[in-house]
Motif scaffolding. Structure first.
Motif, mmCIF file in Angstrom:
data_model
loop_
_atom_site.group_PDB
_atom_site.id
_atom_site.type_symbol
_atom_site.label_atom_id
_atom_site.label_comp_id
_atom_site.label_asym_id
_atom_site.label_seq_id
_atom_site.Cartn_x
_atom_site.Cartn_y
_atom_site.Cartn_z
ATOM 1 N N GLY A 1 0.922 -1.187 -0.067
ATOM 2 C CA GLY A 1 0.104 -0.009 0.028
ATOM 3 C C GLY A 1 0.941 1.299 0.001
ATOM 4 N N TYR A 2 0.348 2.130 0.622
ATOM 5 C CA TYR A 2 1.128 3.631 0.603
ATOM 6 C C TYR A 2 1.921 3.915 1.723
ATOM 7 C CZ TYR A 2 -3.201 3.809 3.058
ATOM 8 O OH TYR A 2 -4.279 3.680 3.932
ATOM 9 N N ARG A 3 1.914 3.012 2.670
ATOM 10 C CA ARG A 3 3.296 3.091 3.676
ATOM 11 C C ARG A 3 4.462 2.126 3.075
ATOM 12 N NH1 ARG A 3 2.112 4.809 8.224
ATOM 13 N NH2 ARG A 3 -0.073 4.119 8.108
ATOM 14 N N ASP A 4 5.067 2.604 2.203
ATOM 15 C CA ASP A 4 5.649 1.854 1.322
ATOM 16 C C ASP A 4 7.425 2.252 1.212
ATOM 17 O OD1 ASP A 4 5.594 4.296 0.130
ATOM 18 O OD2 ASP A 4 4.795 3.489 -1.827
ATOM 19 N N HIS A 5 7.901 3.306 1.981
ATOM 20 C CA HIS A 5 9.410 3.434 1.710
ATOM 21 C C HIS A 5 10.108 2.257 2.359
ATOM 22 C CE1 HIS A 5 7.502 7.766 2.730
ATOM 23 N NE2 HIS A 5 6.992 7.491 1.771
ATOM 24 N N GLY A 6 9.772 1.661 3.457
ATOM 25 C CA GLY A 6 10.448 0.622 4.145
ATOM 26 C C GLY A 6 10.552 -0.461 3.319
ATOM 27 N N HIS A 7 9.620 -0.913 2.491
ATOM 28 C CA HIS A 7 9.602 -2.335 1.650
ATOM 29 C C HIS A 7 10.448 -1.783 0.569
ATOM 30 C CE1 HIS A 7 5.654 -1.883 3.746
ATOM 31 N NE2 HIS A 7 5.722 -3.169 3.913
ATOM 32 N N MET A 8 10.402 -0.584 0.037
ATOM 33 C CA MET A 8 11.547 -0.338 -1.153
ATOM 34 C C MET A 8 12.701 -0.568 -0.662
ATOM 35 S SD MET A 8 9.607 3.157 -2.053
ATOM 36 C CE MET A 8 7.725 3.061 -2.679
ATOM 37 N N LEU A 9 13.088 -0.045 0.367
ATOM 38 C CA LEU A 9 14.622 0.003 0.868
ATOM 39 C C LEU A 9 14.939 -1.550 1.275
ATOM 40 C CD1 LEU A 9 14.627 3.185 2.966
ATOM 41 C CD2 LEU A 9 15.728 3.017 0.987
ATOM 42 N N ALA A 10 14.038 -2.301 1.867
ATOM 43 C CA ALA A 10 14.467 -3.557 2.152
ATOM 44 C C ALA A 10 14.559 -4.360 0.953
ATOM 45 C CB ALA A 10 12.913 -4.164 2.951
ATOM 46 N N ALA A 11 13.741 -3.939 -0.452
ATOM 47 C CA ALA A 11 13.861 -4.625 -1.493
ATOM 48 C C ALA A 11 15.149 -4.311 -2.157
ATOM 49 C CB ALA A 11 12.376 -4.285 -2.536
ATOM 50 N N GLY A 12 15.948 -3.358 -1.877
ATOM 51 C CA GLY A 12 17.116 -3.083 -2.352
ATOM 52 C C GLY A 12 17.264 -2.013 -3.171
ATOM 53 N N MET A 13 16.197 -1.264 -3.294
ATOM 54 C CA MET A 13 16.002 0.005 -4.087
ATOM 55 C C MET A 13 16.950 1.020 -3.649
ATOM 56 S SD MET A 13 12.048 0.473 -4.953
ATOM 57 C CE MET A 13 12.273 2.084 -5.674
ATOM 58 N N ASP A 14 17.712 1.956 -4.547
ATOM 59 C CA ASP A 14 18.530 2.903 -3.988
ATOM 60 C C ASP A 14 18.089 3.843 -3.287
ATOM 61 O OD1 ASP A 14 20.394 4.913 -3.856
ATOM 62 O OD2 ASP A 14 21.287 4.985 -6.031
ATOM 63 N N PRO A 15 18.448 4.345 -1.945
ATOM 64 C CA PRO A 15 18.031 5.240 -1.036
ATOM 65 C C PRO A 15 17.917 6.591 -1.838
ATOM 66 C CG PRO A 15 19.398 3.909 0.061
ATOM 67 C CD PRO A 15 19.527 3.565 -1.229
ATOM 68 N N ASN A 16 19.074 6.899 -2.654
ATOM 69 C CA ASN A 16 18.832 8.181 -3.368
ATOM 70 C C ASN A 16 17.890 8.340 -4.232
ATOM 71 O OD1 ASN A 16 21.325 8.699 -2.440
ATOM 72 N ND2 ASN A 16 22.445 8.746 -4.130
ATOM 73 N N GLU A 17 17.392 7.232 -4.751
ATOM 74 C CA GLU A 17 16.276 7.285 -5.918
ATOM 75 C C GLU A 17 14.949 7.475 -5.181
ATOM 76 O OE1 GLU A 17 16.160 4.232 -8.581
ATOM 77 O OE2 GLU A 17 18.089 4.808 -9.490
ATOM 78 N N VAL A 18 14.742 6.737 -3.719
ATOM 79 C CA VAL A 18 13.617 6.834 -3.045
ATOM 80 C C VAL A 18 13.352 8.189 -2.530
ATOM 81 C CG1 VAL A 18 12.437 5.762 -0.998
ATOM 82 C CG2 VAL A 18 13.867 4.324 -2.453
ATOM 83 N N MET A 19 14.624 8.665 -2.081
ATOM 84 C CA MET A 19 14.357 10.179 -1.503
ATOM 85 C C MET A 19 14.120 11.144 -2.439
ATOM 86 S SD MET A 19 14.155 11.535 1.645
ATOM 87 C CE MET A 19 15.538 10.616 2.695
ATOM 88 N N ALA A 20 14.774 11.108 -3.553
ATOM 89 C CA ALA A 20 14.383 11.784 -4.703
ATOM 90 C C ALA A 20 12.832 12.047 -5.227
ATOM 91 C CB ALA A 20 15.463 11.612 -5.949
ATOM 92 N N GLU A 21 12.568 10.532 -5.124
ATOM 93 C CA GLU A 21 11.069 10.410 -5.696
ATOM 94 C C GLU A 21 10.144 11.116 -4.576
ATOM 95 O OE1 GLU A 21 7.926 9.671 -8.044
ATOM 96 O OE2 GLU A 21 10.114 8.909 -8.651
ATOM 97 N N LEU A 22 10.489 10.783 -3.261
ATOM 98 C CA LEU A 22 9.455 11.402 -2.436
ATOM 99 C C LEU A 22 9.569 13.026 -2.463
ATOM 100 C CD1 LEU A 22 10.795 9.656 1.065
ATOM 101 C CD2 LEU A 22 8.563 9.594 0.300
#
Length: 342
Positions: free
Chosen positions: A85-106
């Motif tokens: 769902g929408y509480r998703d940042h933790g799942h993305m990081l755990a999955a191996g997504m780049d923290p830079n890309e996650v924060m930039a998307e936020l």
């Protein structure tokens, strides 16, 4: 009316439970690192939201880190599918997504995983098998069931990990998905992150039956409850469910009992529960404190933990810098990713 404080643990310290599974020191350090990354990342995301650098809604995962990290231990990255769902940042990081890309998307920047067009609630990264956070309550459940069907149809041995919260369990499409998944014996692991308050109503007030692991019983789907504040308990429960799914035995429901420390979103003051209740959980059940106790038993040193903490601090600081320096999306991006070419 504030909910009564949660039942207290046996001690003021979160002692290791007698049935806690074991792990090597190296594995514990790795799990600790992943959980601390999520915690520190989310803390900074909350700060950026308060500064007006993150727009729209922002739902933080603080307190629930052991769930996504424990589940990820059974995920074959890029082969299996993950959806939430929408509480998703933790799942993305755990999955191996780049923290830079996650924060930039936020922050809605072009360096983000969805080029700044998705924001906090709608990120995707198929390279890691992450099929998105979804803003409509429960909508990810039928989509995730479709991902499980695709794996079964192709015969590729993949499993779909479908996260949703206790609030979504009363949605009709969830039960339609359960029915189809059991009919077709789909490799679907339904992970109910029961943080006990949904959007702001306690489970006792919103659900006539509160053992959510049994919500698939009428369809013949087995389920179990798991301590979502213990990363090793989550890891082992998911491993058993995934083995079952890969062997063709169909779906499984895991109700992972967890707790979010912040409000439903950054705009939620969480007045439906007392500060004393939240403090009690932090004091006795914090998932990071729990794994630190396990690390102490495994003879991990303070220097080893401090090194990880310093590494994570630098990673998060770099993610913030990258996000702030990334440009906003070009207006032409409005016309991209609308259709997928055949």
């Amino acid at each position: 009316m504030a909910k009564a404080p949660a039942a207290k643990a046996d001690s003021s310290k979160a002692k290791k439970l007698p049935n806690t599974p074991t792990a090597s020191k190296e594995d514990l350090l790795r799990l600790y690192r992943e959980m601390v990354l999520i915690r520190r990342f989310e803390e900074r995301a909350g700060q950026l939201y308060g500064m007006g650098l993150i727009g729209g809604f922002c739902h933080l995962y603080i307190g629930q880190e052991a769930v996504a990290v424990g589940v990820q231990e059974s995920v074959r990255q890029g082969h299996d599918k993950i959806i939430t769902g929408y509480r998703d940042h933790g799942h993305m990081l755990a999955a191996g997504m780049d923290p830079n890309e996650v924060m930039a998307e936020l922050t809605g920047r072009s360096g983000g995983s969805s080029r700044g067009k998705g924001g906090s609630m709608h990120m995707f990264d198929t390279a890691t098998g992450f099929y998105g956070g979804h803003g409509i309550v429960g909508a990810q459940v039928p989509l995730g069931t479709g991902l499980a069907f695709s794996g079964r149809y192709r015969g590729d041995d993949s499993v779909a990990f479908i996260y949703f919260g206790d609030g979504a369990t009363n949605q009709g499409q969830v039960y339609e998905s359960f029915n189809m998944a059991q009919l077709w014996k789909l490799p679907a692991i339904y992970i109910i992150e029961n943080n006990q308050y949904a959007m702001g109503t306690s489970i006792e007030r919103s659900s006539s039956t509160t053992d959510l692991s049994q919500r698939g019983a009428s369809f013949g789907i087995p389920g179990e409850q798991v301590d979502g504040m213990d990363v090793l308990a989550v890891r082992d429960a998911v491993a058993k469910a995934v083995k079952r799914a890969r062997e063709g035995d169909g779906p499984y429901i895991l109700e992972v009992k967890t707790y979010r420390y912040r409000g439903h979103s950054m705009s939620d003051p969480a007045k439906y529960r007392s500060k004393e209740e939240v403090d009690e959980v932090k004091k006795t059940r914090d998932p990071i404190d729990h794994i630190k106790l396990l690390l102490a038993d495994a003879k991990a040193t303070e220097d080893e933990l401090k090194a990880i903490d310093a590494e994570i601090k630098a990673i998060v600081a770099e993610a913030v810098r990258f996000a702030q320096e990334s440009p906003e999306p070009d207006p032409s991006e409005l016309y991209t990713d609308v259709y997928v070419e055949a």
